[in-house]
Design a protein around this motif. Structure first.
Motif, short mmCIF file in Angstrom:
data_model
loop_
_atom_site.label_atom_id
_atom_site.label_comp_id
_atom_site.label_asym_id
_atom_site.label_seq_id
_atom_site.Cartn_x
_atom_site.Cartn_y
_atom_site.Cartn_z
N PRO A 1 9.57 28.45 33.81
CA PRO A 1 9.32 27.06 34.20
C PRO A 1 9.16 26.92 35.71
CG PRO A 1 11.66 27.37 33.79
CD PRO A 1 11.00 28.69 33.51
N SER A 2 9.51 27.95 36.48
CA SER A 2 9.55 27.83 37.94
C SER A 2 8.18 27.80 38.60
CB SER A 2 10.37 28.99 38.52
OG SER A 2 11.67 29.00 37.97
N HIS A 3 7.31 28.74 38.22
CA HIS A 3 5.98 28.79 38.86
C HIS A 3 5.11 27.58 38.51
CE1 HIS A 3 7.48 32.80 39.74
NE2 HIS A 3 6.74 32.71 40.82
N PRO A 4 5.10 27.12 37.25
CA PRO A 4 4.33 25.90 36.98
C PRO A 4 4.95 24.67 37.64
CG PRO A 4 5.48 26.63 35.00
CD PRO A 4 5.59 27.73 36.00
N ALA A 5 6.27 24.63 37.78
CA ALA A 5 6.90 23.46 38.40
C ALA A 5 6.48 23.37 39.87
CB ALA A 5 8.42 23.55 38.29
N LEU B 1 21.12 26.08 38.76
CA LEU B 1 20.94 27.08 37.69
C LEU B 1 22.04 26.93 36.63
CD1 LEU B 1 19.49 29.64 36.57
CD2 LEU B 1 21.16 30.99 37.89
N ARG B 2 23.27 26.73 37.11
CA ARG B 2 24.39 26.59 36.18
C ARG B 2 24.15 25.41 35.23
NH1 ARG B 2 28.93 26.02 39.76
NH2 ARG B 2 28.48 28.13 40.48
N GLU C 1 12.83 32.63 32.12
CA GLU C 1 12.93 33.37 33.39
C GLU C 1 12.84 32.32 34.50
OE1 GLU C 1 9.64 35.70 34.99
OE2 GLU C 1 11.04 37.25 35.62
N ILE C 2 13.92 32.20 35.29
CA ILE C 2 14.04 31.11 36.26
C ILE C 2 14.26 31.68 37.66
CG2 ILE C 2 15.45 29.10 36.91
CD1 ILE C 2 16.21 28.90 33.89
N GLU C 3 13.54 31.15 38.64
CA GLU C 3 13.76 31.58 40.02
C GLU C 3 14.93 30.83 40.63
OE1 GLU C 3 9.55 33.45 41.50
OE2 GLU C 3 10.12 31.51 42.32
N ALA C 4 15.90 31.59 41.16
CA ALA C 4 17.09 31.00 41.77
C ALA C 4 17.45 31.78 43.03
CB ALA C 4 18.26 31.05 40.78
N ALA D 1 17.00 35.02 32.08
CA ALA D 1 16.90 35.87 33.28
C ALA D 1 16.74 34.92 34.45
CB ALA D 1 15.69 36.79 33.17
N ALA D 2 17.45 35.19 35.54
CA ALA D 2 17.29 34.37 36.74
C ALA D 2 17.49 35.24 37.96
CB ALA D 2 18.28 33.20 36.73
N GLY D 3 17.01 34.74 39.08
CA GLY D 3 17.13 35.49 40.32
C GLY D 3 16.03 35.07 41.26
#
Ligand code: PEP
Ligand code: MN
Length: 263
Positions: A200-204, A249-250, A226-229, A29-31
């Motif tokens: 991985p986005s929020h801890p990064a 993301l790709r 689940e990735i923020e993009a 999931a990303a967005g």
């Protein structure tokens, strides 16, 4: 407890509007952190689809530290997210902060419980009675066992569609925003049959290290990412530092799928 491998030995799978999560696959999931406008969510959705993800995330009700920060587009944000998901053939996930908003979430495929509500027991009890899959984050300062106990509130209410989402915890280390422990992800997979996701986005807290953390999570055995993009991450209204571009993301999706194949 219902979440434990003693109750059910084999991995369970969760059906999200026809998509199976858990049981050997890798769902991505990303967005954006937040839905900001129609143009933004449509453009991100197109990129997320082309990158090869199955789901579109986007916050509409945002749990911001400061009440003066952007709070999200609320009902309109959910409408836009649902429309973008339909337009590009992506299932949707968005954070619910209050049970009184539930009606507005009918058009969303999966409900996210954020870190700040991971021990909001009345919300969890309510979600035990609804007919929607739940993506349950760990609390910022909770242990793995406390996180699992939160899942029991939903499961014991009769909703068996729970996916655990690890988003790191607060530690003494300041090199990243939160500490994402590989051992916790590997351990939780042994302790529970429920599918496990990693964010991985929020801890990064920094887009340059999201890929390394995503690949680490896949190596630890997670079933979902689940990735923020964002199309223009530096201009994002929330979490601007950690959102990756569509191009990044790709690359992350390609590498994550290759790593998953190796397991
Ligand atoms: C989010 O997913 O945008 C979010 C607020 O995450 P967390 O609850 O893990 O901080
Ligand atoms: Mn965010």
């Amino acid at each position: 407890p219902l979440y434990s491998r003693d109750f059910r030995h084999e991995d369970s799978t969760v059906d999200v509007s026809g998509l199976t999560i858990g049981g050997g696959g890798l769902v991505i999931a990303a967005g954006p952190c937040a839905v900001e406008s129609e143009e933004q969510i449509m453009a991100v959705a197109e990129g997320v689809k082309k990158a090869g993800c199955e789901m579109l995330r986007g916050g509409a009700f945002k749990p911001r530290t400061s009440p003066y920060s952007f709070q999200g587009l609320m009902e309109r944000g959910l409408d836009l997210l649902a429309r973008a998901g339909q337009e590009y053939g992506l299932l949707t996930v968005s954070e619910i902060m209050d049970l009184s908003d539930y009606r507005e979430f009918q058009k969303i495929d999966m409900l996210q419980v954020g870190a700040r509500n991971a021990q909001n027991f009345s919300l969890l009890k309510f979600l035990g009675r609804v007919k929607k899959p739940v993506l349950l984050k760990n609390g910022i300062g909770t242990t793995m066992e406390e996180w699992l106990a939160s899942s029991e509130y939903i499961l014991s209410g009769g909703n068996d569609r729970v996916i655990l989402c690890y988003r790191g915890t607060r530690s003494l280390e300041r090199s990243t925003r939160f500490t994402m422990d590989l051992g916790t992800m590997a351990s939780v997979k042994r302790r529970t049959h429920l599918p496990v996701c990693a964010d991985p986005s929020h801890p990064a807290g920094n887009r340059e290290i999201v890929k390394a953390m995503a690949l680490g999570a896949v190596a630890a055995g997670v079933d979902m990412l689940e990735i923020e993009a964002h199309i223009e991450p530096e201009r994002a209204l929330s979490d601007a530092d950690q959102q990756v571009t569509i191009e990044m993301l790709r690359d992350i999706v390609r590498s994550a799928r290759r790593m998953h194949q190796l397991l």
